[in-house]
Write a protein that holds these residues in place. Structure first.
Motif, PDB file in Angstrom:
ATOM      1  N   LYS A 126     -15.423 -15.074 -28.808  1.00 33.31           N
ATOM      2  CA  LYS A 126     -15.193 -13.636 -28.722  1.00 33.31           C
ATOM      3  C   LYS A 126     -13.987 -13.288 -29.577  1.00 33.31           C
ATOM      4  O   LYS A 126     -13.256 -14.180 -30.043  1.00 33.31           O
ATOM      5  CB  LYS A 126     -14.981 -13.198 -27.274  1.00 33.31           C
ATOM      6  N   GLU A 127     -13.763 -12.004 -29.810  1.00 32.64           N
ATOM      7  CA  GLU A 127     -12.646 -11.571 -30.632  1.00 32.64           C
ATOM      8  C   GLU A 127     -11.323 -11.790 -29.885  1.00 32.64           C
ATOM      9  O   GLU A 127     -11.290 -11.809 -28.651  1.00 32.64           O
ATOM     10  CB  GLU A 127     -12.796 -10.090 -30.991  1.00 32.64           C
ATOM     11  N   VAL A 128     -10.245 -11.956 -30.654  1.00 29.67           N
ATOM     12  CA  VAL A 128      -8.975 -12.366 -30.041  1.00 29.67           C
ATOM     13  C   VAL A 128      -8.506 -11.385 -28.967  1.00 29.67           C
ATOM     14  O   VAL A 128      -7.981 -11.809 -27.920  1.00 29.67           O
ATOM     15  CB  VAL A 128      -7.877 -12.549 -31.108  1.00 29.67           C
ATOM     16  N   HIS A 129      -8.681 -10.082 -29.190  1.00 31.87           N
ATOM     17  CA  HIS A 129      -8.194  -9.114 -28.213  1.00 31.87           C
ATOM     18  C   HIS A 129      -9.012  -9.129 -26.925  1.00 31.87           C
ATOM     19  O   HIS A 129      -8.555  -8.647 -25.887  1.00 31.87           O
ATOM     20  CB  HIS A 129      -8.189  -7.707 -28.809  1.00 31.87           C
ATOM     21  N   GLU A 130     -10.219  -9.698 -26.992  1.00 37.71           N
ATOM     22  CA  GLU A 130     -11.097  -9.705 -25.823  1.00 37.71           C
ATOM     23  C   GLU A 130     -10.716 -10.776 -24.802  1.00 37.71           C
ATOM     24  O   GLU A 130     -11.290 -10.836 -23.713  1.00 37.71           O
ATOM     25  CB  GLU A 130     -12.550  -9.890 -26.271  1.00 37.71           C
ATOM     26  N   TYR A 131      -9.728 -11.603 -25.130  1.00 38.14           N
ATOM     27  CA  TYR A 131      -9.240 -12.585 -24.166  1.00 38.14           C
ATOM     28  C   TYR A 131      -8.290 -11.946 -23.148  1.00 38.14           C
ATOM     29  O   TYR A 131      -7.869 -12.608 -22.197  1.00 38.14           O
ATOM     30  CB  TYR A 131      -8.506 -13.724 -24.885  1.00 38.14           C
ATOM     31  N   PHE A 132      -7.958 -10.667 -23.366  1.00 41.30           N
ATOM     32  CA  PHE A 132      -6.967 -10.003 -22.518  1.00 41.30           C
ATOM     33  C   PHE A 132      -7.540  -8.719 -21.925  1.00 41.30           C
ATOM     34  O   PHE A 132      -8.299  -8.004 -22.585  1.00 41.30           O
ATOM     35  CB  PHE A 132      -5.720  -9.654 -23.345  1.00 41.30           C
ATOM     36  N   GLU A 133      -7.159  -8.450 -20.693  1.00 39.27           N
ATOM     37  CA  GLU A 133      -7.498  -7.165 -20.093  1.00 39.27           C
ATOM     38  C   GLU A 133      -6.761  -6.069 -20.863  1.00 39.27           C
ATOM     39  O   GLU A 133      -5.589  -6.209 -21.194  1.00 39.27           O
ATOM     40  CB  GLU A 133      -7.086  -7.156 -18.618  1.00 39.27           C
ATOM     41  N   ASN A 134      -7.480  -4.986 -21.191  1.00 39.10           N
ATOM     42  CA  ASN A 134      -6.919  -3.897 -22.003  1.00 39.10           C
ATOM     43  C   ASN A 134      -6.476  -4.401 -23.377  1.00 39.10           C
ATOM     44  O   ASN A 134      -5.483  -3.935 -23.953  1.00 39.10           O
ATOM     45  CB  ASN A 134      -5.737  -3.222 -21.299  1.00 39.10           C
ATOM     46  N   GLY A 135      -7.240  -5.365 -23.903  1.00 38.48           N
ATOM     47  CA  GLY A 135      -6.871  -5.984 -25.179  1.00 38.48           C
ATOM     48  C   GLY A 135      -6.772  -4.999 -26.327  1.00 38.48           C
ATOM     49  O   GLY A 135      -5.870  -5.114 -27.163  1.00 38.48           O
ATOM     50  N   THR A 136      -7.680  -4.031 -26.389  1.00 45.81           N
ATOM     51  CA  THR A 136      -7.635  -3.059 -27.479  1.00 45.81           C
ATOM     52  C   THR A 136      -6.336  -2.279 -27.457  1.00 45.81           C
ATOM     53  O   THR A 136      -5.686  -2.084 -28.494  1.00 45.81           O
ATOM     54  CB  THR A 136      -8.829  -2.085 -27.382  1.00 45.81           C
ATOM     55  N   ALA A 137      -5.916  -1.852 -26.271  1.00 45.32           N
ATOM     56  CA  ALA A 137      -4.655  -1.113 -26.139  1.00 45.32           C
ATOM     57  C   ALA A 137      -3.465  -1.996 -26.504  1.00 45.32           C
ATOM     58  O   ALA A 137      -2.500  -1.531 -27.134  1.00 45.32           O
ATOM     59  CB  ALA A 137      -4.504  -0.573 -24.720  1.00 45.32           C
ATOM     60  N   ILE A 138      -3.532  -3.276 -26.144  1.00 47.25           N
ATOM     61  CA  ILE A 138      -2.438  -4.199 -26.460  1.00 47.25           C
ATOM     62  C   ILE A 138      -2.293  -4.341 -27.970  1.00 47.25           C
ATOM     63  O   ILE A 138      -1.190  -4.292 -28.516  1.00 47.25           O
ATOM     64  CB  ILE A 138      -2.689  -5.575 -25.807  1.00 47.25           C
ATOM     65  N   TRP A 139      -3.422  -4.488 -28.662  1.00 50.56           N
ATOM     66  CA  TRP A 139      -3.363  -4.668 -30.121  1.00 50.56           C
ATOM     67  C   TRP A 139      -2.957  -3.375 -30.820  1.00 50.56           C
ATOM     68  O   TRP A 139      -2.281  -3.419 -31.845  1.00 50.56           O
ATOM     69  CB  TRP A 139      -4.686  -5.209 -30.640  1.00 50.56           C
ATOM     70  N   GLN A 140      -3.338  -2.233 -30.265  1.00 52.31           N
ATOM     71  CA  GLN A 140      -2.886  -0.971 -30.841  1.00 52.31           C
ATOM     72  C   GLN A 140      -1.374  -0.824 -30.687  1.00 52.31           C
ATOM     73  O   GLN A 140      -0.696  -0.279 -31.565  1.00 52.31           O
ATOM     74  CB  GLN A 140      -3.612   0.209 -30.174  1.00 52.31           C
ATOM     75  N   ALA A 141      -0.852  -1.321 -29.568  1.00 51.24           N
ATOM     76  CA  ALA A 141       0.596  -1.286 -29.367  1.00 51.24           C
ATOM     77  C   ALA A 141       1.301  -2.194 -30.379  1.00 51.24           C
ATOM     78  O   ALA A 141       2.373  -1.852 -30.898  1.00 51.24           O
ATOM     79  CB  ALA A 141       0.939  -1.712 -27.936  1.00 51.24           C
ATOM     80  N   LEU A 142       0.699  -3.357 -30.680  1.00 51.63           N
ATOM     81  CA  LEU A 142       1.246  -4.232 -31.711  1.00 51.63           C
ATOM     82  C   LEU A 142       1.252  -3.530 -33.068  1.00 51.63           C
ATOM     83  O   LEU A 142       2.200  -3.641 -33.845  1.00 51.63           O
ATOM     84  CB  LEU A 142       0.440  -5.529 -31.805  1.00 51.63           C
ATOM     85  N   ARG A 143       0.180  -2.806 -33.338  1.00 52.51           N
ATOM     86  CA  ARG A 143       0.079  -2.086 -34.612  1.00 52.51           C
ATOM     87  C   ARG A 143       1.180  -1.032 -34.724  1.00 52.51           C
ATOM     88  O   ARG A 143       1.832  -0.913 -35.763  1.00 52.51           O
ATOM     89  CB  ARG A 143      -1.296  -1.432 -34.736  1.00 52.51           C
ATOM     90  N   SER A 144       1.382  -0.284 -33.651  1.00 52.37           N
ATOM     91  CA  SER A 144       2.425   0.745 -33.666  1.00 52.37           C
ATOM     92  C   SER A 144       3.810   0.124 -33.807  1.00 52.37           C
ATOM     93  O   SER A 144       4.693   0.685 -34.460  1.00 52.37           O
ATOM     94  CB  SER A 144       2.364   1.575 -32.378  1.00 52.37           C
ATOM     95  N   ARG A 145       3.979  -1.040 -33.204  1.00 49.26           N
ATOM     96  CA  ARG A 145       5.299  -1.682 -33.195  1.00 49.26           C
ATOM     97  C   ARG A 145       5.652  -2.293 -34.543  1.00 49.26           C
ATOM     98  O   ARG A 145       6.770  -2.136 -35.043  1.00 49.26           O
ATOM     99  CB  ARG A 145       5.326  -2.765 -32.117  1.00 49.26           C
ATOM    100  N   TRP A 146       4.691  -2.997 -35.165  1.00 49.90           N
ATOM    101  CA  TRP A 146       5.011  -3.786 -36.342  1.00 49.90           C
ATOM    102  C   TRP A 146       4.527  -3.197 -37.658  1.00 49.90           C
ATOM    103  O   TRP A 146       4.863  -3.720 -38.722  1.00 49.90           O
ATOM    104  CB  TRP A 146       4.467  -5.206 -36.181  1.00 49.90           C
ATOM    105  N   LEU A 147       3.739  -2.135 -37.612  1.00 52.63           N
ATOM    106  CA  LEU A 147       3.257  -1.535 -38.857  1.00 52.63           C
ATOM    107  C   LEU A 147       3.703  -0.095 -39.018  1.00 52.63           C
ATOM    108  O   LEU A 147       3.151   0.635 -39.827  1.00 52.63           O
ATOM    109  CB  LEU A 147       1.718  -1.605 -38.913  1.00 52.63           C
ATOM    110  N   GLN A 148       4.676   0.322 -38.230  1.00 52.55           N
ATOM    111  CA  GLN A 148       5.159   1.683 -38.355  1.00 52.55           C
ATOM    112  C   GLN A 148       5.920   1.859 -39.671  1.00 52.55           C
ATOM    113  O   GLN A 148       6.470   0.911 -40.219  1.00 52.55           O
ATOM    114  CB  GLN A 148       6.069   2.041 -37.178  1.00 52.55           C
TER     115      GLN A 148
END
Length: 216
Positions: A86-108
């Motif tokens: 499965k995709e990496v974010h799917e190993y976590f509950e609310n994975g999509t939101a977690i990865w979006q938070a990473l995007r906001s944090r490190w790609l701002q």
């Protein structure tokens, strides 16, 4: 002699272990990516690249900034993701939101501060401090901390040189072939900067360099 089918069967037998170790490494990496260090930024970019490599390409030289444990975890996750269950974010509950938070944090978009002397202080897309300015002739210049891993250096010089050649009685732009790279910035070590500082300081005060002997 082992056949291709034998090799495939042997590999498939190792997949449960690869996935078990990969998931454990992925969870460790996510914890680091949610931290607040230079390594957190690199790990965050690595995880974003696995999530969507087209939108978040990663310069692999960034991995040189990680300690050996984190490099091994990255390799372990890559090994798991080469045959994904499965995709990496799917190993976590609310994975999509977690990865979006990473995007906001490190790609701002990096913050910028402009001083009264015309220096624009910001960071590169990779997080390295950058000071941009124009010289007396209006050329764009920069002073930037280098990404070199084994020696602390900085870049200083013209950012994008405008090459010219004397032709038909005047200076004309010289077109560069596709893929050409002109080295226009100095790559200075800390010792080299330290050696230059007295001369630069003297120049700001007297218009001359330090320790220059004059005739007579």
């Amino acid at each position: 002699m082992e056949t291709l089918i034998d090799e495939m069967l042997r590999y498939e037998a190792t997949l449960p272990t690869i996935r078990e170790h990969g998931e454990a490494a992925l969870r460790r990496l996510l914890e680091v990516a949610q931290g607040d260090t230079g390594q957190s930024r690199v790990v965050g970019l690595f995880l974003l690249g696995l999530y969507n490599g087209e939108e978040h390409p990663l310069d692999l030289t960034e991995l040189r900034l990680l300690d050996h444990r984190l490099v091994e975890d990255c390799l372990t996750v890559l090994r798991m993701d080469s045959c994904p269950e499965k995709e990496v974010h799917e190993y976590f509950e609310n994975g999509t939101a977690i990865w979006q938070a990473l995007r906001s944090r490190w790609l701002q978009e990096p913050a910028k501060v402009t001083t009264g002397e015309g220096l624009e202080i910001t960071t590169t897309s990779r997080g390295f401090p950058l000071i941009a300015f124009t010289d007396h002739y209006g050329e764009a210049c920069s002073l930037q901390v280098s990404s070199l891993a084994d020696t602390t250096c900085c870049w200083l010089g013209v950012t994008a040189p405008n090459l010219k050649a004397l032709s038909d009685g005047g200076l004309r732009d010289v077109p560069l072939p596709a893929g050409a790279l002109v080295a226009s910035r100095m790559h200075l070590t800390q010792n080299q900067v330290r050696a230059l500082l007295p001369h630069l300081q003297a120049f700001t005060e007297t218009g001359e360099f330090a320790f220059i002997a004059h005739d007579g």
